[in-house]
Design an enzyme around this catalytic site. Structure first.
Site, PDB file in Angstrom:
ATOM      1  N   GLY A  10       0.781  -1.190  -0.055  1.00 45.91           N
ATOM      2  CA  GLY A  10      -0.046   0.032   0.110  1.00 45.91           C
ATOM      3  C   GLY A  10       0.981   1.182  -0.102  1.00 45.91           C
ATOM      4  CG  ASP A  58      -8.322 -11.614   3.842  1.00 40.97           C
ATOM      5  OD1 ASP A  58      -8.035 -10.988   4.799  1.00 40.97           O
ATOM      6  OD2 ASP A  58      -9.648 -11.761   3.120  1.00 40.97           O
ATOM      7  CB  SER A 124      -5.455   7.605  12.054  1.00 36.48           C
ATOM      8  OG  SER A 124      -6.110   8.743  11.786  1.00 36.48           O
ATOM      9  CE1 TYR A 148      -8.923   4.317   8.983  1.00 42.31           C
ATOM     10  CE2 TYR A 148      -9.434   6.633   9.740  1.00 42.31           C
ATOM     11  CZ  TYR A 148      -8.427   5.606   9.437  1.00 42.31           C
ATOM     12  OH  TYR A 148      -7.016   5.934   9.091  1.00 42.31           O
ATOM     13  CE  LYS A 152      -6.056   2.686  11.126  1.00 40.82           C
ATOM     14  NZ  LYS A 152      -5.247   1.829  10.646  1.00 40.82           N
ATOM     15  CE1 TYR A 176       1.744   5.901  10.719  1.00 40.06           C
ATOM     16  CE2 TYR A 176      -0.144   5.481   9.080  1.00 40.06           C
ATOM     17  CZ  TYR A 176       1.140   5.089   9.958  1.00 40.06           C
ATOM     18  OH  TYR A 176       1.513   3.646   9.903  1.00 40.06           O
ATOM     19  CG  ASN A 197     -12.471   8.971  -0.032  1.00 40.36           C
ATOM     20  OD1 ASN A 197     -13.474   9.127  -0.372  1.00 40.36           O
ATOM     21  ND2 ASN A 197     -11.943   7.561   0.163  1.00 40.36           N
TER      22      ASN A 197
HETATM   23  N1  UFG Z   1     -10.684  18.593   1.101  1.00 39.20           N
HETATM   24  C1  UFG Z   1     -11.302  19.271   0.066  1.00 39.20           C
HETATM   25  N2  UFG Z   1     -11.635  18.719  -1.175  1.00 39.20           N
HETATM   26  C2  UFG Z   1     -11.247  17.363  -1.293  1.00 39.20           C
HETATM   27  C3  UFG Z   1     -10.760  16.775  -0.369  1.00 39.20           C
HETATM   28  C4  UFG Z   1     -10.706  17.162   0.864  1.00 39.20           C
HETATM   29  O1  UFG Z   1     -11.677  20.481   0.118  1.00 39.20           O
HETATM   30  O2  UFG Z   1     -11.837  16.910  -2.401  1.00 39.20           O
HETATM   31  C5  UFG Z   1     -10.272  19.041   2.259  1.00 39.20           C
HETATM   32  C6  UFG Z   1     -11.101  18.706   3.485  1.00 39.20           C
HETATM   33  O3  UFG Z   1     -12.331  19.191   3.871  1.00 39.20           O
HETATM   34  C7  UFG Z   1     -10.067  18.994   4.669  1.00 39.20           C
HETATM   35  C8  UFG Z   1      -8.564  18.741   3.914  1.00 39.20           C
HETATM   36  O4  UFG Z   1      -9.100  18.998   2.657  1.00 39.20           O
HETATM   37  O5  UFG Z   1     -10.218  20.207   5.174  1.00 39.20           O
HETATM   38  C9  UFG Z   1      -8.015  17.430   4.029  1.00 39.20           C
HETATM   39  O6  UFG Z   1      -8.719  16.295   3.960  1.00 39.20           O
HETATM   40  P1  UFG Z   1      -8.485  14.686   3.436  1.00 39.20           P
HETATM   41  O7  UFG Z   1      -9.610  14.197   3.111  1.00 39.20           O
HETATM   42  O8  UFG Z   1      -7.140  14.828   2.777  1.00 39.20           O
HETATM   43  O9  UFG Z   1      -7.890  14.427   5.038  1.00 39.20           O
HETATM   44  P2  UFG Z   1      -8.533  14.274   6.404  1.00 39.20           P
HETATM   45  O10 UFG Z   1      -7.807  15.248   7.481  1.00 39.20           O
HETATM   46  O11 UFG Z   1     -10.009  14.617   6.076  1.00 39.20           O
HETATM   47  O12 UFG Z   1      -8.630  12.840   6.555  1.00 39.20           O
HETATM   48  C10 UFG Z   1      -7.618  12.386   7.121  1.00 39.20           C
HETATM   49  C11 UFG Z   1      -7.222  10.782   6.786  1.00 39.20           C
HETATM   50  C12 UFG Z   1      -8.427   9.994   7.345  1.00 39.20           C
HETATM   51  C13 UFG Z   1      -8.680  10.249   8.907  1.00 39.20           C
HETATM   52  C14 UFG Z   1      -9.088  11.653   8.886  1.00 39.20           C
HETATM   53  C15 UFG Z   1      -9.693  12.083  10.165  1.00 39.20           C
HETATM   54  O13 UFG Z   1      -7.240  10.636   5.633  1.00 39.20           O
HETATM   55  O14 UFG Z   1      -8.010   8.641   7.421  1.00 39.20           O
HETATM   56  O15 UFG Z   1      -8.131  12.410   8.595  1.00 39.20           O
HETATM   57  O16 UFG Z   1      -8.401  12.705  11.096  1.00 39.20           O
HETATM   58  F1  UFG Z   1      -9.709   9.826   9.352  1.00 39.20           F
END
Ligand code: UFG
Length: 337
Positions: A10, A58, A124, A148, A152, A176, A197
């Protein structure tokens, strides 16, 4: 050392395997390729000049896992394997708990008879819950807002209980913040299946022409420019954090929790600007509604890892974007099948 790496094909696992091999360790990857490709394993070997062994297993297949662990005979385990999409976890909670929690239990039970008691776990910052007190220190209260995050949280608790019951288990839980970027070679990187995402993969796919424009999820947060603020760290720095944690665990044993982050919060608009600066490619975007479940800001206090591990996340946001772009532009469709 001989190190078993679950989820080694990964995104974070592959970068960690390269550094482990470069440091002289033997690596056995356990991966079922449910969200990764065998090509990543081939490229790990190409980059390190030396291959990792592979067991395509797996974690929920207990008999095969027991065999693979016994055959590998590891001295330590770095455990990445798991599902990680927040929205999907809300829709499919049982699948998330089974894969993440039961998968971890299977792994720990498979290890028990081998005598290997050293585990580095991929957690996380999501375990700091919906209203974090910034900057986040390891002793801040923990909770979660989705399956999720709870998975964790539960695994962290299982590992703490395991160490409390038998302190021959040496455990590092690494929390992280936001891992981004790619190996500077451009050969390995993040290869999300379907619509990304996360922010950086989405921005990269807009830049390379796979997506029309970025949706900025809200510009009315209580942050300097109104967009969400996160602690983005280079995946190679994050991988190096795993080596530092592993080496420390082997020296001192015990049960430790370490934040891995830069300590600096950056907004969505700052990330867009840095990406445009590093690549010269404009990123069209529109501001849309907030994404349900998002918080305004999250960033680490990384002092504990800095002091106890001698580790810091040094790459700048511009270097992160340049490396992310090298990977994306050289592999516009991700890894080949
Ligand atoms: N964002 C956008 N547009 C997008 C994607 C994200 O504006 O298409 C914004 C989000 O609103 C946020 C920032 O970019 O403000 C970061 O978003 P991410 O999805 O990249 O990261 P997150 O902090 O939301 O997610 C991370 C980890 C998850 C974890 C989460 C909560 O990827 O595994 O933090 O701590 F669950």
């Amino acid at each position: 050392m001989r190190i078993l790496v679950t989820g080694g094909a990964g995104y974070i696992g592959s970068h960690t395997c390269v550094l482990l091999l470069e440091a002289g360790h033997e690596v056995v990857i356990v991966d079922d390729f449910s969200n990764s490709k065998p090509e990543a394993v081939r490229r790990i070997g190409e980059l390190a000049g030396r291959g990792a062994e592979l067991a395509e297993v797996d974690l929920l297949d207990r008999a095969s896992l027991d065999d693979a662990v016994a055959e590998a005979g590891p001295e330590a385990v770095v455990h990445f394997a798991g599902l990680k999409a927040v929205g999907e976890s809300v829709a499919q909670p049982l699948r998330y708990y089974r894969t993440n929690v039961a998968g971890t239990l299977n792994l720990l039970e498979a290890l028990a008879p081998t005598g290997c008691r050293t585990v580095v776990f991929s957690s996380s910052a999501t375990v700091y819950g919906p209203e974090p007190q910034l900057p986040l220190k390891e002793d801040a209260p923990t909770s979660a807002t989705n399956p999720y995050g709870w998975s964790k949280f539960m695994i962290e608790q299982i590992l703490a209980d395991l160490h409390a019951a038998d302190d021959s288990w040496a455990i590092a839980t690494l929390r992280y913040f936001n891992p981004v970027g790619a190996h500077p070679s451009g050969r390995i990187g993040e290869d999300p299946q379907g619509i990304p995402n996360n922010l950086l993969p989405f921005v990269s796919q807009v830049a390379v022409g796979r997506r029309e424009k970025l949706s900025v999820f809200g510009d009315d947060y209580d942050t300097p420019d109104g967009t969400g603020v996160r602690d983005y760290l280079h995946v190679v720095d994050l991988a190096a954090g795993h080596l530092a944690a592993l080496h420390r665990l082997v020296e001192v044993g015990g049960h430790h929790v370490w934040n891995l982050g830069t300590g600096q919060g950056r907004s969505v608009f700052e990330v867009i600007a840095a990406f445009e600066r590093a690549t010269g490619v404009p990123i069209p975007y529109e501001v849309t509604d907030r994404r349900p479940g998002d918080i305004a800001a999250s960033y680490a206090d990384p002092t504990k890892a800095n002091q106890e591990l001698g580790w810091t996340a040094d790459h700048t946001l511009d270097a992160i974007c340049a490396d992310a772009w090298r990977w994306q532009s050289q592999n516009p469709e991700g890894y080949p099948d």
